[in-house]
Design an enzyme around this catalytic site. Structure first.
Site, PDB file in Angstrom:
ATOM      1  N   ASP A  69     -12.471  19.260   2.956  1.00 20.79           N
ATOM      2  CA  ASP A  69     -11.642  18.824   4.078  1.00 20.79           C
ATOM      3  C   ASP A  69     -12.546  18.611   5.290  1.00 20.79           C
ATOM      4  O   ASP A  69     -13.181  19.550   5.765  1.00 20.79           O
ATOM      5  CB  ASP A  69     -10.586  19.897   4.366  1.00 20.79           C
ATOM      6  CG  ASP A  69      -9.723  19.530   5.553  1.00 20.79           C
ATOM      7  OD1 ASP A  69      -9.187  18.415   5.558  1.00 20.79           O
ATOM      8  OD2 ASP A  69      -9.606  20.330   6.490  1.00 20.79           O
ATOM      9  N   THR A 102      -9.235  13.176   7.795  1.00 19.21           N
ATOM     10  CA  THR A 102     -10.259  13.708   8.716  1.00 19.21           C
ATOM     11  C   THR A 102     -11.665  13.307   8.270  1.00 19.21           C
ATOM     12  O   THR A 102     -12.551  13.153   9.114  1.00 19.21           O
ATOM     13  CB  THR A 102     -10.170  15.239   8.779  1.00 19.21           C
ATOM     14  OG1 THR A 102     -10.145  15.754   7.452  1.00 19.21           O
ATOM     15  CG2 THR A 102      -8.911  15.683   9.484  1.00 19.21           C
ATOM     16  N   THR A 103     -11.880  13.147   6.965  1.00 19.50           N
ATOM     17  CA  THR A 103     -13.198  12.729   6.480  1.00 19.50           C
ATOM     18  C   THR A 103     -13.412  11.245   6.757  1.00 19.50           C
ATOM     19  O   THR A 103     -14.458  10.835   7.266  1.00 19.50           O
ATOM     20  CB  THR A 103     -13.323  13.000   4.962  1.00 19.50           C
ATOM     21  OG1 THR A 103     -12.887  14.331   4.707  1.00 19.50           O
ATOM     22  CG2 THR A 103     -14.741  12.849   4.486  1.00 19.50           C
ATOM     23  N   ASP A 400      -2.355  19.495   4.360  1.00 20.57           N
ATOM     24  CA  ASP A 400      -2.516  18.039   4.426  1.00 20.57           C
ATOM     25  C   ASP A 400      -1.296  17.330   3.823  1.00 20.57           C
ATOM     26  O   ASP A 400      -0.785  16.358   4.383  1.00 20.57           O
ATOM     27  CB  ASP A 400      -3.780  17.593   3.671  1.00 20.57           C
ATOM     28  CG  ASP A 400      -5.043  17.856   4.486  1.00 20.57           C
ATOM     29  OD1 ASP A 400      -4.919  18.521   5.527  1.00 20.57           O
ATOM     30  OD2 ASP A 400      -6.135  17.415   4.091  1.00 20.57           O
TER      31      ASP A 400
END
Length: 535
Positions: A69, A102-103, A400
């Site tokens: 994450d 987020t990545t 998520d």
């Protein structure tokens, strides 16, 4: 820093303690900043997609985190460089606003910085580059709006939501159970969602974990699970139609707040004091019994005498329950939190159909299940797993998935994943570049190239030939005018993301592009870096 003038009136800057500071200006400063940002994004690049690798991080006190994450990796990394910290904040703001992607947002920002560096070397002014990126991001966001699809779901038909949550979970370590976990996440969100207002309060979903069992044992409980047990081993382990008194006052005699001292010099006085204490306990327990409570949940502890008395009077009790859990219990059971025994009334009691204590495995670990509540707006996702790290990572994955389900309830537009949306935007931005006569068209083309970096990373992480794969998919999109073609990461034999059921939320994708562009624009506008040198 101070401003001074020489004898001809020309200004010059005096830096305080100049010898102990290092200073980078102009193109050197921009290149240093860009390389710092790119270095952070390269760390996350290998974690993108369903075949992405995990990172193992060790904290200073020896705790180990294994995750892919993006927000968690950057949060736990000790980044010193200021530009590196900007990338950490970028990932964090994506996490707070959307909860997923987020990545991808950091990978995109890194690719934009790499492209910007090439343009700066050609002698294009950084502000013109930033303006070109700004124009392109608006184009990309508008194009996403055009290619997005709306899908209908209802309380009875949740399959579209489950499919989108499965896309999120497929890049996590828990992907072997993604179907069951996605269903749990969607059912949890639907239980607390207000579909009329299109709003979901995720605070009402408690995620609890317990080491032991296997990942498949993860369950959704329509109620609250508290990691506590009954205060006395002989109290009943199951209470049906429970009326719950939720207390924040301790089960003990009141203590004066001022300094005090009790002088006891005879046995009679001691007996009187002991009787008085016992009377206090008696009254407290009696007050709970009088209003009809069949279970007491207390924020504080109580001593053995009170415990024995509660047991004797057949009033089960739970002690040392945390404040957040108390609030959730109050919401779920429709009860009120009572700060004083004098204020306890029948109306303030919470109601639950079943309260039971459950033991796990061969250990003496027990947990309390409060189910069939009066107001089922609070639910618990109870995760099981082989070790602590697995449970922590599953919690992050579930978070998520919950965020994705919430975003879809707020805005039910989706775009296709697997790099399909990025490739489609890249084609649209590239086509629009020729309409701009200025230097900005170079920046717009560079933006289109940067968008290709996400599908490239996906292909690379899946063990495919990145350049070959992306160019083939791009050609296919243009030829068939089909924006659903993406990277076939799982080797299913089709590039069509509609058939593979790979969806992403529209607002998540738009937020990624806007945030990445903002941060890159901010980095490009810095042309002077004054930093203290380290001795």
């Amino acid at each position: 820093m101070a401003l001074a003038f020489d004898e001809y009136g020309r200004p010059f800057i005096i830096l305080r303690e100049q010898e102990s500071k290092s200073r980078l200006r102009g193109i050197d400063a921009q290149k240093a900043n860009i390389s710092a940002g790119v270095a952070v994004s390269r760390i996350l690049r290998t974690s993108l997609g369903p075949k992405g690798m995990d990172k193992m991080l060790q904290s200073p006190d020896g705790d180990i985190t294994i995750t892919n994450d993006g927000a968690t990796i950057l949060e736990q990394m000790d980044v010193d460089n200021q530009i590196g910290k900007l990338m950490v904040e970028l990932s964090r703001s994506q996490d707070y606003e959307i909860g997923d992607g987020t990545t991808g947002v950091v990978v995109l920002a890194g690719a934009l910085l790499e492209q910007a560096e090439k343009l700066l070397e050609r002698g294009i002014h950084p502000i013109r580059v930033a303006e070109g990126f700004e124009i392109s991001s608006k184009m990309a966001v508008d194009h996403l709006e055009k290619i997005s699809h709306k899908f209908d779901f209802s309380a009875t038909n949740i399959e579209p939501l489950v499919q989108t949550c499965m896309t999120t979970l497929s890049s996590k370590i828990v992907n072997r159970c993604k179907r069951s976990l996605a269903e749990i996440a969607v059912k949890g969100v639907m239980a607390v969602a207000d579909l009329e207002r299109k709003d979901v309060n995720l605070d009402l979903i408690k995620v609890e974990g317990k080491v032991g069992g296997k990942l498949e044992d993860t369950e959704l409980v329509y109620g609250i699970i508290v990691d506590k047990d009954m205060s006395h081993p002989q109290m009943p382990k199951q209470i049906e139609d429970a009326k719950i008194a939720i207390l924040t006052c301790p089960f003990e005699p009141p203590k004066p707040k001022t300094k005090h001292k009790v002088d006891i010099d005879t046995v009679e006085k001691f007996q009187t004091l002991r009787k008085q204490e016992q009377q206090y306990f008696d009254d407290m327990v009696q007050q709970c019994k009088d209003v009809g409570a069949t279970l007491v949940i207390c924020q504080w502890g109580f001593d053995d005498e009170a415990n024995h008395l509660l047991m004797h009077r057949n009033l089960p009790a739970v002690r040392w329950v945390g404040g957040v859990e108390l609030e959730l219990i109050a919401i779920a059971t429709g009860g009120r939190i009572v700060p004083r025994f004098q204020e306890l009334t029948t109306e303030k009691l919470g109601k639950a159909g079943l309260v039971r204590e459950k033991a796990f495995g061969t250990t003496k670990d027990r947990m309390l299940y409060i189910e069939h509540c009066a107001n089922s707006k609070a639910v618990t996702i109870f995760i099981r797993g082989g070790n602590k790290m697995m449970i922590e990572e599953t919690k992050r994955s579930i978070h998520d998935a919950l965020c994705v389900a919430r975003n879809l309830i707020r805005n039910n537009s989706i775009v296709y994943g697997g790099g399909a949306a990025e490739i489609s935007c890249s084609i649209a931005v590239e086509a629009a570049a020729d309409k701009y006569p200025g230097v900005e068209q170079y920046a717009i083309r560079a933006f289109a190239d940067a968008l290709d970096s996400v599908p490239m990373a996906l292909a690379e992480n899946s063990g495919l030939q990145p350049i070959e794969t992306v160019s083939a998919v791009k050609a296919q999109q243009i030829k068939e005018n089909n924006h659903c073609c993406g990277i076939d990461c799982n080797d299913t034999g089709t590039n069509d993301m509609r058939e593979q059921n790979v969806f992403e939320t529209l607002i998540g994708k738009q937020q990624q592009i806007l945030l990445a562009t903002q941060v890159v624009k901010m980095i490009l506008k810095i042309d002077d870096v004054i930093s203290p040198t380290e001795y």
